[in-house]
Design a protein around this motif. Sequence first.
Motif, short mmCIF file in Angstrom:
data_model
loop_
_atom_site.label_atom_id
_atom_site.label_comp_id
_atom_site.label_asym_id
_atom_site.label_seq_id
_atom_site.Cartn_x
_atom_site.Cartn_y
_atom_site.Cartn_z
N GLY A 108 -2.84 0.76 5.62
CA GLY A 108 -4.22 0.85 6.05
C GLY A 108 -4.32 0.96 7.56
N GLU A 109 -5.50 1.37 8.04
CA GLU A 109 -5.70 1.49 9.48
C GLU A 109 -5.54 0.15 10.19
N ARG B 97 -6.18 7.41 11.20
CA ARG B 97 -6.33 7.32 9.74
C ARG B 97 -5.31 8.22 9.04
N ASP B 98 -5.10 9.44 9.57
CA ASP B 98 -4.11 10.35 8.99
C ASP B 98 -2.72 9.70 9.00
N THR C 203 -4.53 15.18 14.72
CA THR C 203 -4.04 14.05 13.95
C THR C 203 -4.78 12.78 14.36
N GLY D 284 1.42 5.22 4.23
CA GLY D 284 1.17 4.38 3.07
C GLY D 284 0.62 3.01 3.41
N ILE E 110 0.86 -1.19 0.00
CA ILE E 110 0.00 0.00 0.00
C ILE E 110 0.88 1.22 0.00
N GLY E 111 0.73 2.08 -1.01
CA GLY E 111 1.50 3.32 -1.04
C GLY E 111 2.99 3.11 -1.01
N ALA F 44 -1.89 6.49 9.24
CA ALA F 44 -1.82 5.33 8.36
C ALA F 44 -1.68 5.76 6.90
N LEU F 45 -2.48 6.74 6.49
CA LEU F 45 -2.40 7.21 5.11
C LEU F 45 -1.03 7.81 4.80
N ALA F 46 -0.51 8.60 5.74
CA ALA F 46 0.79 9.22 5.52
C ALA F 46 1.91 8.19 5.46
#
Length: 212
Positions: A59-60, A50-51, A47, A57, A2-3, A53-55
């Motif tokens: 998933g939660e 979810r923020d 923060t 790359g 992911i990412g 995890a996305l940063a």
Amino acid sequence: MIGGVETDETLDGGEEPGRRERNRQRTHLALVQAANRLFQEQGYDATTVRDIALAAGVGERTFFRYFRSKESLLVQQVRDLIPLLGSAIRNRPAAEPPLAALREAVLELATWHHTAPAMLLVGPQPLPPDLTSRGGRFLLFDLEQEVVDALQFRIAPADPTREQALRASVLGRAGVGALRAVRLTYTHLSPTEQATTDVLAMVRSAFQALGH
């Protein structure tokens, strides 16, 4: 994947243990670095998991494989920095006075992590449960003791006298107090002020107030 970050979710059961461990370490580091950056950029309270995890790359679900909560990540982040700070103090040039060595070690850590260390910048007021738990309460003691031990090593590497041990204890706890003052001052600033504040300059000013 992911990412660009390979996570536990992408690993099959036949993967060799060494590679699996390296992947875990990379994901752990990506989460910690993402959190450190976001805590500084937008503040701890704003923060979310979810923020982070996305940063990073991922998933939660992957986040929760590594940390119970955002608060537990913060505790671990500070814990990971404590031995690094002690090592940096010990490795400073021998001619530096003790508090100067502590100050410069903190600034070194900021350079290594490309941001100010978490212990200086983040944490809501009041502290969340994970930071007021038994483990969290001992963070300050562990930080102080690491700094005191490192300064004592600089003052008297072997068999310190009672006076030398006392000097290391006083200087170490005074220095940690200066760092705590920076953190508390920073967390009481508005988000706009935080965005324009040079925290490392605050560290230098705090140590100037101690005469170093």
